[in-house]
Design a protein around this motif. Structure first.
Motif, PDB file in Angstrom:
ATOM      1  N   SER A   1       0.828  -1.207   0.000  1.00 22.25           N
ATOM      2  CA  SER A   1       0.000   0.000   0.000  1.00 22.25           C
ATOM      3  C   SER A   1       0.862   1.257   0.000  1.00 22.25           C
ATOM      4  N   CYS A   2       0.211   2.379  -0.261  1.00 24.85           N
ATOM      5  CA  CYS A   2       0.910   3.658  -0.245  1.00 24.85           C
ATOM      6  C   CYS A   2       1.495   3.928   1.141  1.00 24.85           C
ATOM      7  N   ALA A   3       0.729   3.628   2.185  1.00 25.38           N
ATOM      8  CA  ALA A   3       1.224   3.826   3.545  1.00 25.38           C
ATOM      9  C   ALA A   3       2.451   2.965   3.807  1.00 25.38           C
ATOM     10  N   ALA A   4       2.441   1.722   3.273  1.00 24.28           N
ATOM     11  CA  ALA A   4       3.599   0.841   3.452  1.00 24.28           C
ATOM     12  C   ALA A   4       4.822   1.400   2.741  1.00 24.28           C
ATOM     13  N   ARG A   5       4.622   1.964   1.562  1.00 19.03           N
ATOM     14  CA  ARG A   5       5.737   2.571   0.837  1.00 19.03           C
ATOM     15  C   ARG A   5       6.320   3.750   1.609  1.00 19.03           C
ATOM     16  N   VAL A   6       5.453   4.568   2.172  1.00 20.46           N
ATOM     17  CA  VAL A   6       5.918   5.727   2.935  1.00 20.46           C
ATOM     18  C   VAL A   6       6.701   5.271   4.167  1.00 20.46           C
ATOM     19  N   ARG A   7       6.180   4.262   4.875  1.00 20.57           N
ATOM     20  CA  ARG A   7       6.895   3.770   6.060  1.00 20.57           C
ATOM     21  C   ARG A   7       8.274   3.225   5.677  1.00 20.57           C
ATOM     22  N   ALA A   8       8.330   2.470   4.584  1.00 21.31           N
ATOM     23  CA  ALA A   8       9.611   1.915   4.154  1.00 21.31           C
ATOM     24  C   ALA A   8      10.584   3.023   3.765  1.00 21.31           C
ATOM     25  N   ALA A   9      10.089   4.052   3.086  1.00 20.53           N
ATOM     26  CA  ALA A   9      10.956   5.157   2.674  1.00 20.53           C
ATOM     27  C   ALA A   9      11.497   5.910   3.880  1.00 20.53           C
ATOM     28  N   LYS A  10      10.653   6.125   4.887  1.00 17.64           N
ATOM     29  CA  LYS A  10      11.093   6.811   6.104  1.00 17.64           C
ATOM     30  C   LYS A  10      12.142   5.983   6.845  1.00 17.64           C
ATOM     31  N   LEU A  11      11.915   4.675   6.941  1.00 20.08           N
ATOM     32  CA  LEU A  11      12.866   3.816   7.630  1.00 20.08           C
ATOM     33  C   LEU A  11      14.189   3.762   6.877  1.00 20.08           C
ATOM     34  N   HIS A  12      14.116   3.670   5.563  1.00 27.41           N
ATOM     35  CA  HIS A  12      15.337   3.661   4.751  1.00 27.41           C
ATOM     36  C   HIS A  12      16.116   4.948   4.941  1.00 27.41           C
TER      37      HIS A  12
ATOM     38  N   ALA B   1      -0.769  11.262  -5.875  1.00 26.95           N
ATOM     39  CA  ALA B   1       0.034  12.126  -5.010  1.00 26.95           C
ATOM     40  C   ALA B   1      -0.675  12.385  -3.685  1.00 26.95           C
ATOM     41  N   CYS B   2      -1.998  12.545  -3.735  1.00 28.30           N
ATOM     42  CA  CYS B   2      -2.766  12.763  -2.501  1.00 28.30           C
ATOM     43  C   CYS B   2      -2.642  11.570  -1.551  1.00 28.30           C
ATOM     44  N   ALA B   3      -2.640  10.364  -2.108  1.00 28.04           N
ATOM     45  CA  ALA B   3      -2.550   9.164  -1.276  1.00 28.04           C
ATOM     46  C   ALA B   3      -1.264   9.166  -0.455  1.00 28.04           C
ATOM     47  N   VAL B   4      -0.187   9.670  -1.030  1.00 26.68           N
ATOM     48  CA  VAL B   4       1.086   9.718  -0.306  1.00 26.68           C
ATOM     49  C   VAL B   4       0.998  10.685   0.869  1.00 26.68           C
ATOM     50  N   LEU B   5       0.488  11.892   0.628  1.00 24.68           N
ATOM     51  CA  LEU B   5       0.415  12.859   1.731  1.00 24.68           C
ATOM     52  C   LEU B   5      -0.610  12.437   2.776  1.00 24.68           C
ATOM     53  N   GLU B   6      -1.656  11.734   2.381  1.00 26.87           N
ATOM     54  CA  GLU B   6      -2.597  11.194   3.371  1.00 26.87           C
ATOM     55  C   GLU B   6      -1.873  10.275   4.343  1.00 26.87           C
ATOM     56  N   ALA B   7      -0.919   9.518   3.835  1.00 27.64           N
ATOM     57  CA  ALA B   7      -0.161   8.599   4.691  1.00 27.64           C
ATOM     58  C   ALA B   7       0.837   9.317   5.582  1.00 27.64           C
ATOM     59  N   CYS B   8       1.013  10.623   5.363  1.00 27.87           N
ATOM     60  CA  CYS B   8       2.008  11.392   6.120  1.00 27.87           C
ATOM     61  C   CYS B   8       1.403  12.295   7.185  1.00 27.87           C
TER      62      CYS B   8
ATOM     63  N   SER C   1       0.019  11.948   9.974  1.00 35.63           N
ATOM     64  CA  SER C   1       0.247  11.677  11.399  1.00 35.63           C
ATOM     65  C   SER C   1       1.589  12.207  11.883  1.00 35.63           C
ATOM     66  N   PHE C   2       2.547  12.395  10.980  1.00 29.00           N
ATOM     67  CA  PHE C   2       3.862  12.878  11.409  1.00 29.00           C
ATOM     68  C   PHE C   2       4.313  14.152  10.683  1.00 29.00           C
TER      69      PHE C   2
ATOM     70  N   PRO D   1       2.276  17.542  10.047  1.00 26.61           N
ATOM     71  CA  PRO D   1       1.009  18.282  10.106  1.00 26.61           C
ATOM     72  C   PRO D   1       0.737  19.110   8.855  1.00 26.61           C
ATOM     73  N   GLU D   2       1.794  19.619   8.229  1.00 28.41           N
ATOM     74  CA  GLU D   2       1.621  20.445   7.039  1.00 28.41           C
ATOM     75  C   GLU D   2       1.034  19.657   5.870  1.00 28.41           C
ATOM     76  N   ALA D   3       1.167  18.326   5.898  1.00 27.03           N
ATOM     77  CA  ALA D   3       0.593  17.506   4.831  1.00 27.03           C
ATOM     78  C   ALA D   3      -0.922  17.663   4.788  1.00 27.03           C
ATOM     79  N   ARG D   4      -1.562  17.753   5.949  1.00 27.50           N
ATOM     80  CA  ARG D   4      -3.010  17.948   5.993  1.00 27.50           C
ATOM     81  C   ARG D   4      -3.377  19.305   5.419  1.00 27.50           C
ATOM     82  N   ALA D   5      -2.578  20.315   5.707  1.00 35.36           N
ATOM     83  CA  ALA D   5      -2.859  21.653   5.178  1.00 35.36           C
ATOM     84  C   ALA D   5      -2.777  21.660   3.652  1.00 35.36           C
ATOM     85  N   VAL D   6      -1.789  20.961   3.097  1.00 38.59           N
ATOM     86  CA  VAL D   6      -1.667  20.882   1.639  1.00 38.59           C
ATOM     87  C   VAL D   6      -2.878  20.161   1.050  1.00 38.59           C
ATOM     88  N   LEU D   7      -3.274  19.069   1.667  1.00 35.55           N
ATOM     89  CA  LEU D   7      -4.423  18.310   1.163  1.00 35.55           C
ATOM     90  C   LEU D   7      -5.705  19.133   1.229  1.00 35.55           C
TER      91      LEU D   7
END
Length: 451
Positions: free
Chosen positions: A87-98, A223-230, A232-233, A235-241
């Motif tokens: 999922s998009c959330a899984a990709r974001v988590r993996a990218a952050k961990l990497h 692109a929205c799906a990626v920022l939705e997954a962000c 929680s950590f 806050p500016e991602a919600r403002a952009v969305l």
């Protein structure tokens, strides 16, 4: 280094040392390692040679791999798998961990004497890539191994913890990789080994099929799906969305022309856009617009998938402004989708310019739901002229600007990607002459291509 389970792939240890295969073609899982000079080496792991790889060699067949993986010293692979759902959330988590692992490998004491090289894992028939790193310790210090185990201990709560592999050579000059596994109550232990098998380079860089979900997004929703997954950590991602939600799903330009001006930093882009705007009595817009540009520093420090989602959505936000403004006057836009895509391609495609997607590849096509300009101009100057201008600016540089200065291969990949963009393509403008001549050339191109 090992793949997480994905639909269509049999990747578990229970299936045997060579049974980590993609079920459609029984293909070995492969890896691509970036070597000095931006060359790439591809290899697979297995105990025997798969029948479909008729020209696969043993590990003695590629001296570049042997030089890195065999003694003296010791090499390790560290890879962050994406969770099985992909999922998009899984990709974001993996990218952050990497990203976190890379930071520690570059700055923590035991690793500072080690060499780091970019490593990607992929399945020849698709299914996504895994980002990782090859770490070479020229001294083969036990401290390095202990530090890697300690690093892994901090990641065990992650949905898909990183995998650590260790390379060794044998008396017959074969190279093997063994995975470190955490056994309950017994700590870290080495599993059985798999032979390193050099394999042919695929026709297309393995990261390219992954780009539409990791950096060159084909539409606003991706692109929205990626920022939705962000949210929680960041806050500016919600403002952009929230700002994106206020924009129409489909925007149509007015009757006046929309002209985009692209170019690397210090090509005179800011001066030209302002001058052209004044000459045409046009509205001057910038992507990302100023009211989200204040958050650029936050997103520039994030992994590519998050950073590019921010810039992609900035294009959709400015598109709604373009639609309104172009009903009343011409519109000049300082950067737009082309810059977002070219930097993502140049960053994610490892190796040299020869590894970029070929001309006319779909990755160079304009997004289907983004307002399209009438004309895109690409300002260019020689590398020497650009460096001279940058030195005179004295401005703080972004990471990408700094890399453009120090990494000529990266700069070439950006420039070539710009020139391969289609629908619309870029009109190249030599921005080396005097300002007045450049302005006149630009105005002539606009007059010849726009009403």
């Amino acid at each position: 280094m090992a793949f997480a389970r994905r639909p269509g792939c049999l990747l578990g240890r229970d299936s045997g040392p060579l049974r980590r295969v993609c079920s459609r073609t029984m293909a070995l899982p492969c890896f691509v390692l970036e070597l000095p000079g931006c060359t790439l080496a591809h290899f697979a792991l297995g105990g025997d040679v798969a029948p479909h790889l008729s020209n696969v060699q043993d590990s003695r067949g590629d001296p570049r791999l042997a030089a890195l993986l065999e003694p003296p010293g010791r090499s390790y692979s560290l890879c962050v798998p994406v969770a099985p759902d992909g999922s998009c959330a899984a990709r974001v988590r993996a990218a952050k961990l990497h990203q976190r692992l890379l930071h520690q490998l570059r700055h923590d004491g035991p690793f500072q004497r080690c060499q780091l090289r970019r490593l990607l894992g992929y399945c020849p028939e698709g299914g996504g890539v895994q980002h990782g790193v090859l770490l070479h310790d020229p001294r083969d210090s036990p401290d390095t191994r202990r530090a890697l185990h300690a690093l892994l201990d901090t990641c065990q709560e992650a949905p898909s913890p990183p995998r650590l592999g260790e390379f060794t050579g044998d008396s017959s000059h074969q190279v093997w990789q063994r995975l470190w596994e955490l056994r309950d109550g017994q700590g870290w232990h080495l599993a059985d080994g798999q032979r390193v098998l050099p394999v042919p380079e695929p026709a297309l860089h393995p990261v390219v099929p992954d780009l539409p979900s990791s950096g060159v997004f084909p539409d606003r929703e991706a692109a929205c799906a990626v920022l939705e997954a962000c949210t929680s950590f960041i806050p500016e991602a919600r403002a952009v969305l929230d700002l994106v939600d206020m924009c129409p799903d489909q925007t149509q330009k007015g009757r006046f022309p929309v002209i985009v001006i692209e170019g690397l930093d210090a090509t005179g882009k800011t001066t030209v856009t302002q001058s052209v705007s004044d000459s045409l009595k046009a509205v001057l817009l910038k992507s990302p617009p100023a009211y989200i540009g204040q958050w650029r520093k936050i997103f520039d420090d994030e992994p590519t998938i998050i950073r590019r989602a921010f810039y992609s959505l900035g294009n959709y936000i400015v598109a709604s402004e373009i639609a309104k403004a172009s009903t009343k006057s011409p519109v000049i836009v300082d950067r737009y989708w082309h810059s977002t895509a070219t930097y993502a391609i140049a960053t994610e495609v490892s190796g040299g310019v020869q590894h970029l997607p070929p001309p006319h590849h779909p990755i160079y096509q304009w997004p289907r739901d983004l307002l399209k300009p009438d004309l895109v101009l690409l300002l260019t100057v020689s590398p020497e002229e650009r460096l001279q201008r940058l030195e005179g600016r004295g401005m703080e540089k972004t990471k990408e600007e700094a890399e453009l200065e120090t990494n000529s291969i990266f700069r070439q990949k950006v420039e070539i990607s710009y020139r391969r963009m289609e629908n619309p393509a870029c009109h190249v403008v030599d921005a080396s002459p005097a300002r007045e001549k450049v302005l006149q050339n630009v105005l002539n191109i606009i007059q010849n291509n726009c009403d």
